[in-house]
Scaffold this active site. Structure first.
Site, short mmCIF file in Angstrom:
data_model
loop_
_atom_site.label_atom_id
_atom_site.label_comp_id
_atom_site.label_asym_id
_atom_site.label_seq_id
_atom_site.Cartn_x
_atom_site.Cartn_y
_atom_site.Cartn_z
N ASP A 1 63.08 16.04 -29.49
CA ASP A 1 62.80 15.79 -30.90
C ASP A 1 61.34 15.37 -31.09
O ASP A 1 60.92 14.34 -30.57
CB ASP A 1 63.73 14.67 -31.38
CG ASP A 1 63.70 14.47 -32.90
OD1 ASP A 1 62.70 14.86 -33.52
OD2 ASP A 1 64.67 13.92 -33.43
N HIS B 1 65.17 17.78 -33.17
CA HIS B 1 65.56 16.94 -34.31
C HIS B 1 66.80 17.49 -35.02
O HIS B 1 67.55 16.75 -35.62
CB HIS B 1 64.38 16.88 -35.29
CG HIS B 1 64.52 15.82 -36.34
ND1 HIS B 1 64.52 14.48 -36.05
CD2 HIS B 1 64.65 15.90 -37.70
CE1 HIS B 1 64.63 13.78 -37.17
NE2 HIS B 1 64.73 14.62 -38.18
N SER C 1 67.91 10.66 -39.38
CA SER C 1 66.46 10.57 -39.37
C SER C 1 66.01 9.32 -40.15
O SER C 1 66.36 8.20 -39.77
CB SER C 1 65.85 11.86 -39.92
OG SER C 1 64.49 11.94 -39.62
#
Length: 715
Positions: free
Chosen positions: A647, A682, A562
């Protein structure tokens, strides 16, 4: 795939010129077309499928080792297990995992003698004579109909007769909330649709929940009376400023709910008295730019954690419930100690702090409710054993004297402790079982400090298998980093990671600026126009580890996810010579384009994290490190990039563009692999065993890059 066969050709994304101009500066994005918000464009999906097929083909020669690693990781898991039972009301609550099953069961069991006061020595009776176990919700049954399944909230009503749970069946973090009878499991009323996982009971007859706007920003708080239609729910508050998002907390006393509106710099709080819902929300702390407050309640007082530019590591205040402006300082601000969190009990206050990068837990006895609250006296600190560790709050019973917390280190499996705040006695209630002969004493954890380019000392947590490493510069290493959002990446145990440690790979975490490990200023000095400190700190940490002979650059692998994927992209562009291989999970790599588009989820609220590139100074600074904008014609190490099609936090198109541009420009023959999960968000796949496949594939990639895969036999 035999070693003699030709490797497959990588997919090459079509170039479609897309120009973007701002401040007289023109950026060309040839892969802008890869963004498809509907996630249904056949051309885009075809490209992602080609990338997945290429990755599979390139990794086919390591399938045996990947399967072996998966089997190793899974063999360490005690598949049929329960969590540490938590005593609440007249029940023990816990979750159960079953052999071969991906998901958990949410269970409870009556306490045989529930008028006995709670003790750290309580154990839940089991066996034929014990009160029977009741399964409230079996996620395995629910998940059968879905490729993805995640419970974001599981909340028992105060009278223990009902449960509200939030369910996501796609990975996009948009939930449906169901209320069921805790005994019969029958549905009560209609589900609440299109909501967040922020849901709390307001007494036994109502729920408060939060919904999102079209850019997935939590913006409205609602009151729902059980039995009524969602369309008749009353809106308690609508936050119209798109830099702010709503949060929802319940006081430990269950007498108040707190709805806060927060940006990255400012947070203000409303309260809702559960026994007086008709009075609606009341302001507890006002909206003042740069002031961040969070609140809890006990007796006649609210307890307020308050941060400002002046008191950057927070101070703790208390005020009477009926006079919120009359505050008393209980713990003053300290420049070297950050107040992270507090937890309240009927007779105690527990404060979670960070000092020198390490967590601290201190319990204070509070005066009787009717007595004035003027100061705190004689705090008792909980003692820990490892040099680097993680200690986190766990749900505890407000009316008891027992604090429950979770503890872990790089060599200590996740553990749940109960601590008697009257006697100071700590009792281990549960330590996660690690099968396969794991012995913590075979592993050494260390803490070192690297010196950054500006002289700042950067803490590094390290673990290795002491019988397998030489510490002479010849050992391989995996270095992990994050460094954003004031998040502290504390050193925690990971069963899967043993498959690296037991092959002689050293694991380390660089606690770089932008994170919260060393206090608020650690974060402030790694954001906005100081973001590059995050990247240079990571590079300095790597150079220090090489200099100290933990590894060499020929054997140094790196990983981040991320915002940690942004870190990966940045340091790959800045110092590609320093790494053997990199893993960038769901990486935020198209910084300028994303932050210029307020229709993308998170963009508006993130202007206070990265900066607003609609302002010239920020535009040029962000452009100077944005990974997609800085890919060069140079040699790169081996790279594995992952993404999730659904995501909502990092659009799949960001890593897709990064990979496409790298394929076009890099001048080496090293591996560049891209794996996009087409049925996840995600946080990857939802099943506990499914997720291990990603670990196994990542580790096989690293071993392949390090030339550590044996030609035959077992390793």
């Amino acid at each position: 795939m035999s070693s003699l066969s030709q490797p497959p050709s990588p997919p090459l994304a079509e170039k479609v010129k897309h120009e973007m101009e701002l401040f007289g500066d023109v950026r060309v994005d040839n892969y802008y077309w890869l963004r498809d918000d509907s996630r249904k464009d056949p051309k885009v999906l075809s490209y992602l499928q080609q990338e997945n097929a290429y990755t599979e083909a390139m990794m086919s020669g390591t399938k045996i080792i990947e399967d072996q690693i998966y089997a190793e990781i899974r063999a360490r898991i005690k598949e049929d297990d329960i969590s540490a039972p938590l005593r609440k009301g007249s029940y023990y609550y816990y979750s159960r995992t079953l052999e071969g099953k991906e998901y958990v069961q949410h269970c409870r069991r009556p306490i045989p003698i529930c008028d006995a006061p709670p003790s750290v020595h309580d154990t839940m009776p089991t066996g034929p004579d014990a009160p029977p176990e009741h399964v409230i919700l079996d996620e395995n049954v629910k998940a059968q109909e879905h490729g993805f399944y995640s419970i974001g909230a599981f909340k028992v009503s105060p009278n223990h007769k009902m449960v509200a749970y939030a369910e996501d069946t796609k990975g996009d973090e948009i939930y449906t909330v169901y209320v069921i009878d805790a005994e019969t499991r029958t549905l009560i009323g209609k589900p609440l649709v299109g909501v967040t996982s922020y849901v709390r009971w307001a007494g036994n007859d109502a729920l408060v929940y939060i919904t999102m706007d079209e850019i997935l920003r939590p913006d409205k708080a609602w009151l729902h009376k059980l039995g009524s239609d969602q369309c008749n729910d009353s809106c308690l508050y609508h936050e119209k400023d798109d830099m702010f998002s709503l949060d929802l907390q319940a006081s430990e006393s269950e007498k108040f709910l707190f709805i806060s509106s927060e940006s990255k710099m400012t947070r203000f709080v409303f309260y809702l008295e559960v026994s007086k819902l008709e009075e609606g929300l009341k302001v507890l702390t006002p909206r003042i730019n740069g002031i961040d407050t969070s609140v809890s309640h006990r007796g006649n007082h609210f307890f307020i954690q308050k941060r400002s530019d002046e008191f950057f590591n927070s101070e703790l205040l208390a005020c009477p419930v009926d006079n919120t402006s009359a505050t008393t300082v209980l713990i003053p601000h300290r420049a070297s100690v950050k107040i992270q969190d507090i937890q309240l009990f009927s007779d105690h206050l527990v404060v979670y702090e960070r000092e020198q990068g390490l967590p601290k837990i201190t319990a204070y006895r509070l005066p009787a409710v009717e007595e004035p609250l003027i100061c705190l006296q004689g705090g008792q600190a909980v003692q820990f054993i490892d040099p680097v560790y993680s200690a986190e709050p766990s749900e505890s019973q407000f009316s008891s004297t027992i604090l429950r917390f979770s503890y872990s280190s790089l060599r200590t499996p996740p553990s749940v402790y109960e601590y008697d705040m009257n006697t100071g006695e700590s009792v281990l209630k549960k330590i996660e079982t690690v099968l396969g002969g794991f012995d913590a004493f075979n592993y050494v954890t260390e803490r070192k400090w690297a010196t950054a380019s500006d002289g700042t000392q950067i803490p590094i947590s390290i673990v290795y298998q002491k019988n397998l490493v030489k510490l002479d510069g010849s050992d391989p290493m995996l270095l992990y980093g994050y460094g954003s959002y004031e998040i502290s990446v504390d050193p925690v145990f990971n069963k899967a990671r043993l498959s690296l440690l037991d092959r002689g790979i050293i694991f380390a975490i660089a606690h770089i600026r932008g994170g919260g490990e060393m206090g608020r200023q650690w974060y402030e000095n790694g954001k906005f126009l100081k973001k590059k400190n995050t990247f240079t700190d990571f590079i300095a940490s790597a150079e220090f580890l090489i200099e100290q002979k933990y590894c060499s650059k020929e054997k140094l692998c790196i990983e981040g996810r991320s915002a940690g994927g942004l870190l990966m992209g940045a340091v790959l562009n800045m110092r590609p010579d320093l790494w053997k291989a990199a893993v960038a999970g769901v990486p935020f790599v198209d910084v300028v384009t994303t932050m210029l588009d307020p229709t993308i989820p998170l963009t508006t609220s993130e202007w206070e994290e990265w900066g607003d590139p609609r302002k010239e100074e920020f535009y040029y600074y962000m452009k100077s490190y944005s990974p997609v904008d800085n890919v060069k014609a140079q040699n790169y190490p081996h790279i594995l990039v992952t993404a999730g099609l659904h995501d909502p936090r990092v659009m799949y198109s960001e890593p897709a563009k990064f990979v496409a541009k790298l394929r076009d420009m890099k001048t080496d023959d090293n591996m560049l692999l891209f794996k996009c999960e087409l049925g996840a968000g995600h946080f990857s796949k939802s099943g506990r065993f499914e997720r291990l496949q990603e670990n196994a594939m990542t580790y096989a990639f690293l071993l392949k890059a390090l030339n550590m895969i044996p030609t035959c036999g077992r390793m």
